[in-house]
Scaffold this active site. Structure first.
Site, short mmCIF file in Angstrom:
data_model
loop_
_atom_site.label_atom_id
_atom_site.label_comp_id
_atom_site.label_asym_id
_atom_site.label_seq_id
_atom_site.Cartn_x
_atom_site.Cartn_y
_atom_site.Cartn_z
N ASP A 1 -24.56 -70.08 -115.47
CA ASP A 1 -24.94 -69.87 -114.10
C ASP A 1 -25.50 -71.29 -113.54
O ASP A 1 -26.63 -71.20 -112.85
CB ASP A 1 -26.26 -68.63 -114.12
CG ASP A 1 -26.57 -68.41 -112.50
OD1 ASP A 1 -25.64 -68.48 -111.79
OD2 ASP A 1 -27.48 -67.43 -112.32
N ASN B 1 -32.36 -66.49 -109.77
CA ASN B 1 -32.11 -65.11 -109.72
C ASN B 1 -31.04 -64.97 -110.87
O ASN B 1 -30.02 -65.48 -110.83
CB ASN B 1 -31.24 -65.01 -108.29
CG ASN B 1 -30.77 -63.81 -107.92
OD1 ASN B 1 -30.73 -62.90 -108.95
ND2 ASN B 1 -30.44 -63.50 -106.75
#
Ligand SMILES: [Zn+2]
Length: 464
Positions: A317, A290
């Site tokens: 991330d 995501n």
């Protein structure tokens, strides 16, 4: 004179890949460079032969230690996935001298107590600097603002606030958050994902999702939030950072916003610079993330945006998950990929090997600019006498086949496993201490409780 300085003379490494320069590190700083470094090192070793170590840097490139504004360390609450200790080790091995721990822990980092806990754990571990990110809303629920002021005034001195994992989708709350962070000289990092447009979404909406019959995640779900938020940031006169930009349209909107003087910065992940949604055809959940992997055209636009400065920085991330959360059927699998230990080689592969950027620009996007966005005084600094010695040495000529089993992170969910990638981190210096040597973890930095604060008002005055 009982204090023994820990000194290292690095011989012949090339700062930013340019001309070789000898560098002497003492007491956490660059004490001298060039001829002066060798002269001072000689004096030091005459006084205290054991106090100086010499490191052959010939053939290696010296860069400022990398700074990641987007790391999930999972502690407190999900220590089965990662801890501050294991994530810090992964960061050091990957060449990061500072990471920013996202707030979606359990409990959520939405209060002074939790951010202080993460900050304490980071200092105790000593492999990298750990800065907690504060949540924007209580429990990441998107309903009311968290205690931003209390987190800013805590010992963790939080300046970055994000509900990452969730989007601050209520525009009134987003406006208030942008207004509030102005008073503490902070900024909001937005995870841009319109929730109504992505309900049940499993992968990028496009040709591949149509073939596979998986619910699609349209680019407009990201782009509409970015468009709204750059306008809100302009209206409020506040600082906005966009997490993990993943579409060509997002790059266009950010380029437009910067052209109008809006105070927005943006990041891209290494995986979005290399991988596409074609990989989802095999239904391997290691590629579930995501925002989702997009198309080849998006990858091209992201690389171009990073090269021309529209996208400011790399953010990993890094999102470790326990094996059972990823080794299951696609629809049930958790979203996220590890990234700390593969960021450097992936950025070399996608941006340096392709000729899209040089080592100076590499240092900007991995270290200098992220440090400036947070306004760190001790990170992303020039390789010059008097500066803090947060440095890495890399071997850009070597290649490695990625094997997550050998990673320091607890996470094994690397989408790069089995890939041959260029470049490796040979050494990481954290405030002058070699936390990584010969590509392996060495020892953590131990600091007195009164150690230098990592963020100083002086940096703001200097415009750093
Ligand atoms: Zn996110």
């Amino acid at each position: 004179m009982t204090h023994t300085p820990s000194a290292t003379l690095i011989l012949g490494a090339r700062p930013y890949g340019e001309a070789p320069l000898d560098v002497l590190i003492t007491d956490g700083r660059i004490a001298a460079t060039g001829e002066a470094a060798r002269v001072q090192a000689e004096q030091l070793s005459a006084e205290q032969p054991e106090g100086l170590s010499t490191l052959a840097g010939e053939g290696l490139i010296m860069l400022p230690g990398m700074v990641d504004l987007h790391t999930h360390l999972r502690e407190p609450g999900r220590e089965d996935a990662e801890t501050v200790e294991t994530g810090s080790r992964a960061a050091a091995k990957g060449g990061f001298t500072a990471v920013h721990a996202m707030a979606n822990s359990s409990p959520v980092a939405d209060s002074a107590g939790v951010v202080e806990q993460v900050h304490r754990l980071g200092r105790a571990s000593g492999w990298t600097e750990v800065y907690p990110v504060g949540a924007v809303t209580v429990g990441l629920a998107g309903e009311r603002l968290a205690e931003l002021g209390a987190m800013a005034e805590s010992s963790a001195q939080v300046r970055m606030f994000s509900d990452d994992g969730m989007c601050v989708h209520n525009p009134v709350l987003m406006r208030r958050a942008l207004e509030y962070v102005k008073t503490v000289d902070g900024f909001i990092a937005q995870h841009a994902q319109e929730p109504m447009l992505t309900e049940g979404a499993q992968m990028n909406e496009g040709d591949v999702s149509a073939i596979l019959g998986l619910p699609g995640w349209p680019a407009v779900a990201e782009e509409s939030i970015i468009a709204r938020d750059v306008l809100l940031a302009q209206h409020v006169g506040s600082r906005l950072h966009i997490c993990h930009v993943s579409t060509a349209g997002s790059v266009e909107i950010i380029r437009w916003a910067k052209g109008r003087g809006i105070d927005v910065t943006a990041e891209v992940t290494p995986h979005h610079l290399l991988l596409t949604d074609e990989l989802v055809r095999g239904y391997d959940p290691v590629y579930k993330v995501n925002p989702p992997l997009r198309t080849g055209a998006d990858v091209d636009a992201l690389r171009a945006g990073l090269a021309d400065g529209t996208i400011d920085i790399i953010g990993t991330d890094h999102a470790p998950h326990p094996t059972q959360a990823k080794e299951c059927e696609w629809s049930a699998a958790a979203m996220g990929m590890t990234g700390l230990e593969t960021a450097l080689p992936v950025v070399i592969k996608t941006m340096i090997s392709t000729g899209l950027m040089d080592w100076r620009r590499f240092a900007e996007v991995t270290s200098i600019k992220p440090a400036q966005i947070y306004r760190h005084a001790h990170q992303g600094r020039p390789i010059e006498t008097g500066e803090p010695a947060n440095l890495i040495l890399i071997d850009s000529e070597s290649t490695q086949v990625v094997d997550p089993a050998g990673h320091a992170s607890k996470g094994r969910n690397s989408p790069f496993r089995g890939m041959e990638l260029p470049g490796s981190v040979r050494a990481t210096f954290l405030h002058g201490h070699p936390v990584v040597l010969d590509g392996e973890l060495n020892s953590p930095l131990t600091r007195s409780a009164s150690g230098a604060p990592a963020r100083e008002a002086a940096a703001r005055e200097a415009g750093a």
